[in-house]
Design a protein around this motif. Structure first.
Motif, PDB file in Angstrom:
ATOM      1  N   ALA A  96       0.908  -1.219  -0.053  1.00 24.05           N
ATOM      2  CA  ALA A  96      -0.043   0.113  -0.055  1.00 24.05           C
ATOM      3  C   ALA A  96       0.761   1.090   0.053  1.00 24.05           C
ATOM      4  CB  ALA A  96      -1.089  -0.105   1.299  1.00 24.05           C
ATOM      5  N   SER A  97       1.961   1.144   0.643  1.00 16.17           N
ATOM      6  CA  SER A  97       2.943   2.446   0.677  1.00 16.17           C
ATOM      7  C   SER A  97       3.823   2.511  -0.511  1.00 16.17           C
ATOM      8  CB  SER A  97       3.706   2.155   1.869  1.00 16.17           C
ATOM      9  OG  SER A  97       4.676   1.065   1.622  1.00 16.17           O
ATOM     10  N   GLN A  98       3.927   1.547  -1.557  1.00 14.23           N
ATOM     11  CA  GLN A  98       4.641   1.785  -2.763  1.00 14.23           C
ATOM     12  C   GLN A  98       3.723   1.267  -4.041  1.00 14.23           C
ATOM     13  OE1 GLN A  98       7.736  -1.224  -1.795  1.00 14.23           O
ATOM     14  NE2 GLN A  98       9.108   0.422  -1.390  1.00 14.23           N
ATOM     15  N   ALA A  99       2.557   1.947  -3.978  1.00 12.86           N
ATOM     16  CA  ALA A  99       1.588   1.654  -5.104  1.00 12.86           C
ATOM     17  C   ALA A  99       1.921   2.615  -6.278  1.00 12.86           C
ATOM     18  CB  ALA A  99       0.251   1.658  -4.781  1.00 12.86           C
ATOM     19  N   GLY A 100       1.760   2.080  -7.571  1.00  8.70           N
ATOM     20  CA  GLY A 100       2.024   3.101  -8.774  1.00  8.70           C
ATOM     21  C   GLY A 100       0.792   3.853  -9.008  1.00  8.70           C
ATOM     22  N   VAL A 101       0.786   5.109  -8.989  1.00  8.36           N
ATOM     23  CA  VAL A 101      -0.303   6.006  -9.138  1.00  8.36           C
ATOM     24  C   VAL A 101      -0.148   6.795 -10.744  1.00  8.36           C
ATOM     25  CG1 VAL A 101      -1.745   7.853  -8.517  1.00  8.36           C
ATOM     26  CG2 VAL A 101      -0.453   6.416  -6.681  1.00  8.36           C
ATOM     27  N   VAL A 102      -1.283   6.789 -11.629  1.00 11.64           N
ATOM     28  CA  VAL A 102      -1.198   7.242 -12.532  1.00 11.64           C
ATOM     29  C   VAL A 102      -2.357   8.425 -12.484  1.00 11.64           C
ATOM     30  CG1 VAL A 102      -1.327   7.176 -15.181  1.00 11.64           C
ATOM     31  CG2 VAL A 102      -0.487   5.578 -14.017  1.00 11.64           C
ATOM     32  N   ASN A 103      -2.087   9.863 -12.825  1.00 15.04           N
ATOM     33  CA  ASN A 103      -3.044  10.974 -13.043  1.00 15.04           C
ATOM     34  C   ASN A 103      -3.185  10.866 -14.286  1.00 15.04           C
ATOM     35  OD1 ASN A 103      -3.166  10.878  -9.918  1.00 15.04           O
ATOM     36  ND2 ASN A 103      -1.035  11.995 -10.132  1.00 15.04           N
ATOM     37  N   ILE A 104      -4.537  11.142 -14.880  1.00 13.94           N
ATOM     38  CA  ILE A 104      -4.939  11.384 -16.084  1.00 13.94           C
ATOM     39  C   ILE A 104      -5.734  12.409 -16.216  1.00 13.94           C
ATOM     40  CG2 ILE A 104      -5.874  10.337 -18.241  1.00 13.94           C
ATOM     41  CD1 ILE A 104      -5.258   7.607 -17.087  1.00 13.94           C
ATOM     42  N   ILE A 105      -5.548  13.768 -17.050  1.00 11.71           N
ATOM     43  CA  ILE A 105      -6.092  14.826 -16.960  1.00 11.71           C
ATOM     44  C   ILE A 105      -6.863  14.964 -18.249  1.00 11.71           C
ATOM     45  CG2 ILE A 105      -5.971  17.420 -16.582  1.00 11.71           C
ATOM     46  CD1 ILE A 105      -3.268  17.058 -15.085  1.00 11.71           C
ATOM     47  N   GLY A 106      -8.094  15.161 -18.374  1.00  9.24           N
ATOM     48  CA  GLY A 106      -8.856  15.320 -19.378  1.00  9.24           C
ATOM     49  C   GLY A 106     -10.491  15.415 -19.140  1.00  9.24           C
ATOM     50  N   SER A 107     -11.161  14.792 -19.946  1.00  9.86           N
ATOM     51  CA  SER A 107     -12.673  15.026 -19.912  1.00  9.86           C
ATOM     52  C   SER A 107     -13.350  13.694 -20.821  1.00  9.86           C
ATOM     53  CB  SER A 107     -13.220  16.333 -20.414  1.00  9.86           C
ATOM     54  OG  SER A 107     -12.998  16.434 -21.678  1.00  9.86           O
ATOM     55  N   ASP A 108     -14.442  13.436 -20.731  1.00 15.55           N
ATOM     56  CA  ASP A 108     -15.306  12.519 -21.270  1.00 15.55           C
ATOM     57  C   ASP A 108     -14.784  11.397 -21.265  1.00 15.55           C
ATOM     58  OD1 ASP A 108     -17.073  14.572 -22.363  1.00 15.55           O
ATOM     59  OD2 ASP A 108     -15.725  15.264 -24.044  1.00 15.55           O
ATOM     60  N   PHE A 109     -14.264  10.918 -20.040  1.00 14.40           N
ATOM     61  CA  PHE A 109     -13.987   9.491 -19.916  1.00 14.40           C
ATOM     62  C   PHE A 109     -14.764   8.476 -19.871  1.00 14.40           C
ATOM     63  CE2 PHE A 109     -10.473  12.274 -17.401  1.00 14.40           C
ATOM     64  CZ  PHE A 109      -9.713  11.908 -18.305  1.00 14.40           C
ATOM     65  N   ALA A 110     -14.507   7.445 -20.462  1.00 10.11           N
ATOM     66  CA  ALA A 110     -15.395   6.183 -20.374  1.00 10.11           C
ATOM     67  C   ALA A 110     -14.549   4.922 -20.165  1.00 10.11           C
ATOM     68  CB  ALA A 110     -16.173   5.869 -21.578  1.00 10.11           C
ATOM     69  N   ILE A 111     -14.844   3.850 -19.653  1.00 10.98           N
ATOM     70  CA  ILE A 111     -14.397   2.478 -19.365  1.00 10.98           C
ATOM     71  C   ILE A 111     -15.061   1.387 -20.066  1.00 10.98           C
ATOM     72  CG2 ILE A 111     -13.722   0.731 -17.747  1.00 10.98           C
ATOM     73  CD1 ILE A 111     -12.747   3.045 -15.879  1.00 10.98           C
ATOM     74  N   ASN A 112     -14.704   0.786 -20.955  1.00 11.47           N
ATOM     75  CA  ASN A 112     -15.576  -0.293 -21.859  1.00 11.47           C
ATOM     76  C   ASN A 112     -16.625   0.414 -22.448  1.00 11.47           C
ATOM     77  OD1 ASN A 112     -13.519  -2.027 -21.224  1.00 11.47           O
ATOM     78  ND2 ASN A 112     -14.745  -2.744 -19.117  1.00 11.47           N
ATOM     79  N   GLY A 113     -16.649   1.544 -22.739  1.00 10.34           N
ATOM     80  CA  GLY A 113     -17.688   2.363 -23.437  1.00 10.34           C
ATOM     81  C   GLY A 113     -18.748   2.837 -22.587  1.00 10.34           C
ATOM     82  N   ASN A 114     -18.567   2.749 -21.257  1.00  5.82           N
ATOM     83  CA  ASN A 114     -19.513   3.251 -20.413  1.00  5.82           C
ATOM     84  C   ASN A 114     -18.970   4.395 -19.598  1.00  5.82           C
ATOM     85  OD1 ASN A 114     -21.250   1.213 -20.731  1.00  5.82           O
ATOM     86  ND2 ASN A 114     -20.113  -0.157 -19.447  1.00  5.82           N
ATOM     87  N   PRO A 115     -19.695   5.700 -19.692  1.00 10.90           N
ATOM     88  CA  PRO A 115     -19.134   6.752 -19.022  1.00 10.90           C
ATOM     89  C   PRO A 115     -18.661   6.636 -17.483  1.00 10.90           C
ATOM     90  CG  PRO A 115     -20.910   7.315 -20.259  1.00 10.90           C
ATOM     91  CD  PRO A 115     -20.913   5.828 -20.375  1.00 10.90           C
ATOM     92  N   VAL A 116     -17.617   7.092 -17.008  1.00  8.59           N
ATOM     93  CA  VAL A 116     -17.147   6.987 -15.672  1.00  8.59           C
ATOM     94  C   VAL A 116     -17.135   8.566 -15.201  1.00  8.59           C
ATOM     95  CG1 VAL A 116     -16.426   4.964 -15.846  1.00  8.59           C
ATOM     96  CG2 VAL A 116     -15.061   6.616 -16.327  1.00  8.59           C
ATOM     97  N   ASP A 117     -16.973   8.600 -13.878  1.00  8.81           N
ATOM     98  CA  ASP A 117     -16.891   9.794 -13.034  1.00  8.81           C
ATOM     99  C   ASP A 117     -15.424  10.239 -12.688  1.00  8.81           C
ATOM    100  OD1 ASP A 117     -19.524  10.306 -12.967  1.00  8.81           O
ATOM    101  OD2 ASP A 117     -19.779   9.252 -10.683  1.00  8.81           O
TER     102      ASP A 117
END
Length: 249
Positions: free
Chosen positions: A169-190
Motif C-alpha cells: 500500500a505504501s509503494q503503489a503506482g499511481v497514474v493521474n490522467i487529466i482530461g474529460s469525457d472518460f469512459a471505461i469499456n464504452g460506459n461513461p465514468v466519473d
C-alpha cells in the motif's frame, strides 16, 4: 557557461572494454554539455559514481545508440532526447532528469524524473526500488507503460497499454490522467480514483487536456490505481455550475 561539444566522436572520453560482455563503455563525467548526432556502438555512462557534476547529454537527429546497456544516466545528470534512435535508455539518478521530446527509444527504465512532450517510446518502465520515480507526459507516444511504484501524470500524447503493477500500500503506482469525457469499456465514468477492485482491466477512452484522444487498454494489479482528473476548462465549468446553483437558492 558550460562548453558544448558538438561532435561526439571528437570528445576526449574514458572508454573501457567490458571483456566478459563484449562491448565498450564510454564514460562522460565532466559537468559539460555533449551533443550526440552520430552512430555510437558503445554503452554510454553519464556521471557514473560522480555526484554533483550535472553533466548534460543531448541526443539529436542522426544519433543511433545501440551498444550494451546503451545510454545510462547516474546521479544528477540530464539526458535530453530530441531525435535519433536509442535501443535502451535508463536513468539511475534519484535527482536526475530524462527529457524526451523526439526520436525513438525502444525501452526506457527510469528511477528519476521524466518529462515527455514528443517522440516514441516502445516500452517504458517507471519504477524504483529506492523511492518512487515521477513522470509528466504532455505529448508523444508510448506503446506499453508499466508503472511499478512511480507517479505519472498524463495530459497529452497516447499510450497503447497501461500496466499498473502495485506493490504494498505504501509503494503503489499511481497514474493521474487529466482530461474529460472518460469512459471505461464504452460506459461513461466519473472523475476520481480507480483501483483493481473497481476495474481490474479494460479499455479507457476520453479526451486529454491538450485535446489528444485517449484510447488505452489498462490492467491494474496489487494496490496500484489511476485517477481521472478534470482538465482546467471542465473544472471551471463545474465551479460555475456550482456558483449558479447557489445563487438560485
Amino acid at each position: 557557461m558550460k562548453n558544448v561539444r558538438m561532435v561526439f566522436s571528437l570528445i576526449a572520453l574514458v572508454s573501457v572494454m567490458a571483456a566478459s560482455q563484449g562491448f565498450a563503455i564510454t564514460q562522460i563525467r565532466d559537468g559539460g554539455v555533449h551533443n550526440i548526432s552520430n552512430l555510437v556502438n558503445d554503452t554510454i555512462w553519464v556521471d557514473f559514481e560522480s555526484p554533483g557534476l550535472r553533466t548534460t547529454v543531448n541526443v539529436l537527429n542522426g544519433a543511433e545508440i545501440s551498444g550494451g546497456d546503451d545510454l545510462a544516466g547516474y546521479n544528477e545528470c540530464t539526458l535530453n532526447v530530441s531525435g535519433g534512435y536509442i535501443y535502451h535508455a535508463v536513468h539511475h539518478g534519484l535527482n536526475g532528469l530524462l527529457n524526451i521530446s523526439g526520436g525513438t527509444i525502444n525501452q526506457v527504465n527510469h528511477h528519476s524524473a521524466v518529462t515527455m512532450s514528443g517522440g516514441t517510446v516502445n516500452t517504458l518502465y517507471a519504477s524504483n526500488v529506492y523511492s518512487a520515480s515521477s513522470m509528466i507526459m504532455t505529448g508523444g507516444h508510448i506503446g506499453t507503460l508499466n508503472d511499478g511504484i512511480g507517479s505519472i501524470t498524463i495530459s497529452g500524447g497516447s499510450v497503447n497499454n497501461l500496466d499498473l503493477d502495485g506493490g504494498g500500500a505504501s509503494q503503489a503506482g499511481v497514474v493521474n490522467i487529466i482530461g474529460s469525457d472518460f469512459a471505461i469499456n464504452g460506459n461513461p465514468v466519473d472523475f476520481g480514483r480507480y483501483f483493481r477492485t473497481d476495474f481490474s482491466s479494460g479499455t479507457l477512452t476520453g479526451r486529454l487536456a491538450n485535446g489528444d484522444y485517449l484510447d488505452t487498454h489498462f490492467h491494474i494489479d496489487g494496490s496500484a490505481s489511476f485517477t481521472l482528473i478534470p482538465e482546467p476548462a471542465t473544472f471551471c465549468l463545474f465551479a460555475l455550475a456550482g456558483l449558479f446553483i447557489r445563487n438560485k437558492k
